[in-house]
Motif scaffolding. Structure first.
Motif, PDB file in Angstrom:
ATOM      1  N   SER A 157      -1.484  17.346  -7.396  1.00 34.90           N
ATOM      2  CA  SER A 157      -1.353  16.208  -8.781  1.00 34.90           C
ATOM      3  C   SER A 157      -0.706  15.043  -8.114  1.00 34.90           C
ATOM      4  CB  SER A 157      -1.020  17.058  -9.661  1.00 34.90           C
ATOM      5  OG  SER A 157       0.401  17.505  -9.877  1.00 34.90           O
ATOM      6  N   PHE A 158      -0.987  13.941  -9.066  1.00 38.67           N
ATOM      7  CA  PHE A 158      -0.003  13.010  -8.938  1.00 38.67           C
ATOM      8  C   PHE A 158      -0.288  12.243 -10.656  1.00 38.67           C
ATOM      9  CE2 PHE A 158      -0.380  11.663  -4.645  1.00 38.67           C
ATOM     10  CZ  PHE A 158      -1.435  12.257  -3.981  1.00 38.67           C
ATOM     11  N   SER A 159       1.196  11.090 -10.642  1.00 38.20           N
ATOM     12  CA  SER A 159       1.726  10.513 -11.298  1.00 38.20           C
ATOM     13  C   SER A 159       0.725  10.101 -11.938  1.00 38.20           C
ATOM     14  CB  SER A 159       3.973   9.983 -10.902  1.00 38.20           C
ATOM     15  OG  SER A 159       2.888   9.096 -10.438  1.00 38.20           O
ATOM     16  N   THR A 160       0.910   9.595 -13.353  1.00 36.57           N
ATOM     17  CA  THR A 160       0.682   8.062 -13.418  1.00 36.57           C
ATOM     18  C   THR A 160       0.253   6.964 -12.821  1.00 36.57           C
ATOM     19  OG1 THR A 160       0.461   8.876 -15.776  1.00 36.57           O
ATOM     20  CG2 THR A 160       0.163   6.817 -15.569  1.00 36.57           C
ATOM     21  N   PRO A 161      -0.433   6.815 -12.459  1.00 39.42           N
ATOM     22  CA  PRO A 161      -0.039   5.517 -11.300  1.00 39.42           C
ATOM     23  C   PRO A 161       0.566   4.182 -12.073  1.00 39.42           C
ATOM     24  CG  PRO A 161      -2.654   6.012 -11.004  1.00 39.42           C
ATOM     25  CD  PRO A 161      -1.853   7.134 -12.474  1.00 39.42           C
ATOM     26  N   THR A 162       1.136   3.681 -10.494  1.00 36.79           N
ATOM     27  CA  THR A 162       1.604   1.887 -10.870  1.00 36.79           C
ATOM     28  C   THR A 162       1.064   1.257 -10.691  1.00 36.79           C
ATOM     29  OG1 THR A 162       3.947   3.233 -11.484  1.00 36.79           O
ATOM     30  CG2 THR A 162       3.845   0.717 -11.554  1.00 36.79           C
ATOM     31  N   GLN A 163       0.728   0.842 -10.713  1.00 43.70           N
ATOM     32  CA  GLN A 163       0.003  -0.903 -10.293  1.00 43.70           C
ATOM     33  C   GLN A 163       0.648  -2.037  -9.958  1.00 43.70           C
ATOM     34  OE1 GLN A 163      -4.477  -0.640 -13.225  1.00 43.70           O
ATOM     35  NE2 GLN A 163      -3.921  -2.545 -12.307  1.00 43.70           N
ATOM     36  N   VAL A 164       0.350  -2.215  -8.199  1.00 46.71           N
ATOM     37  CA  VAL A 164       1.488  -2.801  -8.549  1.00 46.71           C
ATOM     38  C   VAL A 164       0.841  -4.356  -8.199  1.00 46.71           C
ATOM     39  CG1 VAL A 164       2.208  -3.747  -5.497  1.00 46.71           C
ATOM     40  CG2 VAL A 164       2.403  -1.274  -6.052  1.00 46.71           C
ATOM     41  N   THR A 165      -0.112  -4.863  -8.432  1.00 52.34           N
ATOM     42  CA  THR A 165      -1.313  -6.422  -8.201  1.00 52.34           C
ATOM     43  C   THR A 165      -1.418  -6.506  -9.892  1.00 52.34           C
ATOM     44  OG1 THR A 165      -2.856  -5.367  -7.814  1.00 52.34           O
ATOM     45  CG2 THR A 165      -1.918  -6.334  -6.200  1.00 52.34           C
ATOM     46  N   THR A 166      -1.318  -7.236  -9.896  1.00 54.04           N
ATOM     47  CA  THR A 166      -1.702  -7.671 -11.925  1.00 54.04           C
ATOM     48  C   THR A 166      -3.333  -7.933 -11.953  1.00 54.04           C
ATOM     49  OG1 THR A 166      -0.773  -9.622 -11.683  1.00 54.04           O
ATOM     50  CG2 THR A 166       0.644  -8.016 -12.203  1.00 54.04           C
TER      51      THR A 166
END
Length: 403
Positions: A75-84
């Motif tokens: 399982s993975f954490s809530t993703p963080t978007q690196v790009t906007t």
């Protein structure tokens, strides 16, 4: 898409054969997957943090995202978007986002985009200092407006981030001088602040193949090693290694093998390199030369000055491709892909004696659909296969000990 077991050799670009995957569902819709989520990922690259956390960076929907796992990829954490915003990310077969995680938990990333329809690239970088919750504004790794692609990142023991890539800035000067320019240049830089800023880029070697991934590791603290497809005399595109004297000083070019692959085109099939704790260089590569064809492995015990006789990998009738080698807790592990006409499998072999002998190849994963390249990653205690497939999504498979 092309089948993952087939290799396309083209002049400037190869059709993308990476996966569109889904993390948990066994079946994925054939409809276009344009979200920046892991289930739509085409490339996924792992790295372990010092606390054992698995970090994953992927590209999907024209964006780059990062998430972490505390349970070995289940399982993975809530993703963080690196790009906007959506970018024209480099989708070439040997391109993928890169990630390193330092002892303080700082995360350094790099990836490339296409500047134009001629496949000229730009390498961008960023860093997170808050455990992946946010990332700094994207910046170009060099001020040059010419093409940069196939970046590689490696982390030194002291936290220095070393970066290398293929760069075509010097073609402008060659053109102005009326000279022929072949391939690209191997450029490099380093960061002493964990990837927040990088030193001015420098040329390490002119005349490299312009579209194959680099292999990058450290021979010792402060001494990076790069393996790349070089252009030797006569247009021969065989592999070479360069061991740096320090992070600012390139070393000599040492030839890995004489495969005699004379080709004025882009193989899109780069090598893999790992350096064992005792200093042995282990390398794996693909060639279609006159001297040998297929996948091969060799090792060096004198910092790349000489290499062992190439050892063939895989079954030629199953088109072995995409080798990856890693020296870790389970010994030295190698993986590659094979295609039997119906399914693509990841084959694995392990050496317990520093590359002298290897176990019989063993299938450790397979898929009947498209897939990313197989990668190996270690947390210092266990080595894992990291693989993204369209049918099954992201998989992290522990490499179990063999007799």
């Amino acid at each position: 898409m092309i089948r993952t077991g087939l290799l396309g050799i083209v002049a400037c670009v190869c059709l993308q054969s990476a996966a569109q995957g889904q993390m948990r569902a066994p079946h994925v819709s054939e409809a276009a997957c344009e979200e920046p989520t892991l289930r739509c990922a085409t490339k996924a690259t792992p790295a372990f943090g010092p606390d054992g956390t698995l970090w994953l960076v992927w590209m999907a929907g024209g964006q780059v995202s990062v998430a972490s796992s505390q349970d070995a990829g289940r399982s993975f954490s809530t993703p963080t978007q690196v790009t906007t915003k959506r970018l024209n990310l480099d989708w070439g077969p040997d391109a993928r986002p890169k990630i390193v995680v330092d002892r303080k938990g700082g995360i350094a990333l790099a990836f490339s985009t296409f500047r134009d329809e001629a496949f000229n690239g730009q390498v961008l970088y960023t860093r997170s200092t808050d455990g992946g919750k946010s990332f700094a504004e994207l910046k170009p790794i060099t001020a040059s407006n010419e093409s940069q692609r196939f970046e590689a990142l490696a982390l030194d023991q002291d936290g220095t981030v070393f970066a290398a890539w293929l760069d075509k800035r010097n073609r402008i000067f060659a053109k102005e001088a009326g000279q022929k320019y072949e391939g690209a240049g191997l450029f490099f830089t380093s960061s002493s602040d964990g990837g927040t800023t990088y030193a001015e880029a420098k040329l390490a070697r002119e005349g490299t193949c312009e579209c194959c991934r680099l292999g990058l590791a450290f021979a010792a603290s402060g001494r990076p090693v790069v393996i790349f497809r070089n252009i030797f005399e006569g247009g021969v595109r065989d592999h070479a290694v360069m061991t740096f004297t320090d992070v600012a000083t390139p070393g000599e070019v040492r030839r890995v093998s004489n495969d005699d692959w004379r080709i004025n085109a882009c193989p899109h099939h780069g090598p893999s390199l790992t350096v064992a704790p005792n200093g042995t260089y282990h390398v794996a590569w693909y060639t279609n030369g006159k001297a040998r064809k297929g996948l091969f492995y060799a090792h060096s015990r004198d910092e790349g000055r000489t290499f062992s006789s190439p050892m063939a990998l895989g079954r030629p009738d199953r088109n072995p491709t995409r080798p990856f080698v890693l020296a870790g807790a389970a010994g030295t592990v190698m993986v590659w892909k094979e295609f039997d006409g119906e399914k693509t499998s990841v084959q694995m072999t392990i050496s317990r004696d520093d590359g002298e002998t290897w176990s019989p190849p063993k299938t450790i994963s397979s898929t009947t659909d498209t897939s990313d390249h197989p990668l190996l990653v270690s947390n210092g205690k266990q080595t894992y296969l990291s693989w993204m497939t369209k049918a099954d999504g992201y998989r992290l498979t522990a490499i179990e000990d063999q007799p």
